[in-house]
Design a protein around this motif. Sequence first.
Motif, PDB file in Angstrom:
ATOM      1  N   GLY A 116      67.524  40.137  32.915  1.00 37.94           N
ATOM      2  CA  GLY A 116      68.007  40.513  31.590  1.00 37.94           C
ATOM      3  C   GLY A 116      69.364  39.923  31.318  1.00 37.94           C
ATOM      4  O   GLY A 116      69.901  39.150  32.124  1.00 37.94           O
ATOM      5  N   ALA A 117      69.909  40.312  30.190  1.00 35.92           N
ATOM      6  CA  ALA A 117      71.097  39.624  29.696  1.00 35.92           C
ATOM      7  C   ALA A 117      72.382  40.032  30.418  1.00 35.92           C
ATOM      8  O   ALA A 117      73.144  39.187  30.879  1.00 35.92           O
TER       9      ALA A 117
ATOM     10  N   LYS B 279      73.384  47.183  33.370  1.00 34.81           N
ATOM     11  CA  LYS B 279      72.562  47.450  34.565  1.00 34.81           C
ATOM     12  C   LYS B 279      73.362  48.023  35.734  1.00 34.81           C
ATOM     13  O   LYS B 279      72.817  48.218  36.811  1.00 34.81           O
TER      14      LYS B 279
ATOM     15  N   GLY C 298      68.082  36.371  35.627  1.00 36.52           N
ATOM     16  CA  GLY C 298      68.414  36.477  34.202  1.00 36.52           C
ATOM     17  C   GLY C 298      69.854  36.056  33.921  1.00 36.52           C
ATOM     18  O   GLY C 298      70.541  35.486  34.771  1.00 36.52           O
ATOM     19  N   GLY C 299      70.310  36.386  32.724  1.00 40.18           N
ATOM     20  CA  GLY C 299      71.676  36.014  32.339  1.00 40.18           C
ATOM     21  C   GLY C 299      72.701  36.667  33.239  1.00 40.18           C
ATOM     22  O   GLY C 299      73.770  36.114  33.525  1.00 40.18           O
TER      23      GLY C 299
ATOM     24  N   GLY D 266      72.715  27.980  31.845  1.00 34.75           N
ATOM     25  CA  GLY D 266      71.497  28.296  32.590  1.00 34.75           C
ATOM     26  C   GLY D 266      70.656  29.273  31.784  1.00 34.75           C
ATOM     27  O   GLY D 266      71.117  30.359  31.438  1.00 34.75           O
TER      28      GLY D 266
ATOM     29  N   GLY E 104      64.756  34.805  32.827  1.00 35.16           N
ATOM     30  CA  GLY E 104      65.358  33.821  31.935  1.00 35.16           C
ATOM     31  C   GLY E 104      65.017  34.168  30.500  1.00 35.16           C
ATOM     32  O   GLY E 104      64.515  35.269  30.217  1.00 35.16           O
ATOM     33  N   VAL E 105      65.276  33.225  29.603  1.00 39.03           N
ATOM     34  CA  VAL E 105      65.004  33.479  28.187  1.00 39.03           C
ATOM     35  C   VAL E 105      63.505  33.239  27.955  1.00 39.03           C
ATOM     36  O   VAL E 105      63.087  32.217  27.406  1.00 39.03           O
TER      37      VAL E 105
ATOM     38  N   GLU F  37      61.415  34.408  26.012  1.00 41.35           N
ATOM     39  CA  GLU F  37      60.895  34.357  24.638  1.00 41.35           C
ATOM     40  C   GLU F  37      60.716  32.907  24.190  1.00 41.35           C
ATOM     41  O   GLU F  37      59.893  32.618  23.325  1.00 41.35           O
TER      42      GLU F  37
ATOM     43  N   ASP G 287      62.526  44.535  28.415  1.00 42.49           N
ATOM     44  CA  ASP G 287      61.917  43.233  28.203  1.00 42.49           C
ATOM     45  C   ASP G 287      60.964  42.764  29.293  1.00 42.49           C
ATOM     46  O   ASP G 287      60.154  41.873  29.055  1.00 42.49           O
TER      47      ASP G 287
HETATM   48  P1  AMP Z   1      67.972  43.078  28.753  1.00 44.99           P
HETATM   49  O1  AMP Z   1      67.629  43.762  27.467  1.00 44.99           O
HETATM   50  O2  AMP Z   1      69.364  43.292  29.216  1.00 44.99           O
HETATM   51  O3  AMP Z   1      66.936  43.326  29.814  1.00 44.99           O
HETATM   52  O4  AMP Z   1      67.946  41.519  28.427  1.00 44.99           O
HETATM   53  C1  AMP Z   1      66.795  40.848  28.034  1.00 44.99           C
HETATM   54  C2  AMP Z   1      67.196  39.550  27.396  1.00 44.99           C
HETATM   55  O5  AMP Z   1      67.898  38.756  28.336  1.00 44.99           O
HETATM   56  C3  AMP Z   1      66.034  38.713  26.946  1.00 44.99           C
HETATM   57  O6  AMP Z   1      66.049  38.663  25.538  1.00 44.99           O
HETATM   58  C4  AMP Z   1      66.287  37.352  27.548  1.00 44.99           C
HETATM   59  O7  AMP Z   1      66.092  36.282  26.662  1.00 44.99           O
HETATM   60  C5  AMP Z   1      67.746  37.439  27.935  1.00 44.99           C
HETATM   61  N1  AMP Z   1      68.084  36.512  29.026  1.00 44.99           N
HETATM   62  C6  AMP Z   1      67.478  36.384  30.219  1.00 44.99           C
HETATM   63  N2  AMP Z   1      68.026  35.384  30.923  1.00 44.99           N
HETATM   64  C7  AMP Z   1      69.013  34.852  30.171  1.00 44.99           C
HETATM   65  C8  AMP Z   1      69.930  33.781  30.359  1.00 44.99           C
HETATM   66  N3  AMP Z   1      69.933  33.072  31.489  1.00 44.99           N
HETATM   67  N4  AMP Z   1      70.802  33.532  29.367  1.00 44.99           N
HETATM   68  C9  AMP Z   1      70.787  34.244  28.228  1.00 44.99           C
HETATM   69  N5  AMP Z   1      69.936  35.274  27.994  1.00 44.99           N
HETATM   70  C10 AMP Z   1      69.056  35.570  28.948  1.00 44.99           C
END
Ligand code: AMP
Length: 418
Positions: free
Chosen positions: A217-218, A223, A241-242, A314, A342-343, A345, A376
């Motif tokens: 996730g973001a 978290k 994730g982010g 990334g 990752g993203v 979507e 997500d």
């Molecule tokens: P969360 O609601 O915190 O679980 O975040 C979910 C979101 O994190 C999704 O919309 C993903 O697109 C986003 N996400 C995952 N990996 C990345 C990344 N490397 N950079 C930016 N956004 C991300």
Amino acid sequence: MKTVDNYDFTSKRAIVRVDFNVPLDENFKITDTTRIDAAIPTIEKILSSGGSVILMSHLGRPKGPSAKLSLKHILPYLSEKLGKDVKFADDCIGQSAVDLSAALKPGDVMLLENLRFYEEEEGKPRLPETVTDEEKKEAKARVKESQKEFTKKLAGLADCYVNDAFGTAHRAHASTALIAKYFPNDKMFGYLMRDEVAAIKKVLEDNKRPFTAVLGGAKVSSKIEIINHLLSKVDNLVIGGGMMFTFIKAQGGNIGGSLVEPEFVALAQNILQGAKELGVNILIPVDAIAANAFADDAEKKLCKSNEIPDGWMGLDIGPESVEMITKVLNESKTILWNGPMGVFELCSFQKGTKDVALAVAAATANGAFSLVGGGDSVAAINKFKLADKVSYVSTGGGAMLESIEGKELPGVKAILED
Ligand code: AMP
């Protein structure tokens, strides 16, 4: 567990908190019936055991009575699904509710109007921005007081209480928690709640080792409580994730323009140190798919996750990371997955999340118990059509997140306590 399976419903009126908060289009047609469909087994169980059912739910976030957010819009579908005429009380605690519930016969079903037409359901006053703090305090006290009366009136409609709305179990509302005290010996979980509570218990309390949590996730900030709670429970913790970039920054890596929360870098260092002391194996992706823009058609390249050039970000994990995570998942007996890698979507950046989903599915086929939940990752597992290949997919976003943060959910507690 107190469930609808071990209660005698003969000639009893059961008031059932369901989650009928479904999306409606501009013609008030339901665009996704999943939540209604999920409540049917509990309703049918009560009916086939000689009881009658009073359904109650919220729909949307009304500021008071609203034709748009009336639950009457779902009556045709509900009646069709149950194969019987469902009666409707246009005020959840009004005379129509009292009269209809008094006339219920075994096998009958009625639905109450949107609970949130009353501010007493949530117990929060709806006030204009302009009120003073003093007025706010007074209004809060007033609603808390009238909430008791509201809850009592709801409870007065029935002989027993069933909670089957996991999605609102983290809220101490009139219909999700407070009402239970009127039914000390006649309160229980519906099947959905039973399954959610059992899945969480299986993962957090009665787990088989090794136990691996995959978090993504973001943001790290959303978290932290989950990580803190899981650290003392897991053998392996994957951070993708982010949020992984805040950890990579904490380890001194170059993350280019990747998502980062600078104010959480120190905390990430503490988490890494804490994990070391507890003997938890933390897995941070070693490679990443970087892009020169946040777009599906951006230029992409595979980088080491700690060597992302300036001007690049990334957006997904790379193949070496997938291999590393897959290996650990293969050896795991319990898996909790929350948050995409990752993203996902965007098609260009979905592969890492999809491959991890496939690895969770393969581990499940090998006998691991896997729970996917909280936001997500549920959307991701559905996108990749793998929901039926994992042990359990949670229906509750916030409620699941709070559970894995180690919080006791008011809706669950209200049923379990004596
Ligand atoms: P969360 O609601 O915190 O679980 O975040 C979910 C979101 O994190 C999704 O919309 C993903 O697109 C986003 N996400 C995952 N990996 C990345 C990344 N490397 N950079 C930016 N956004 C991300």
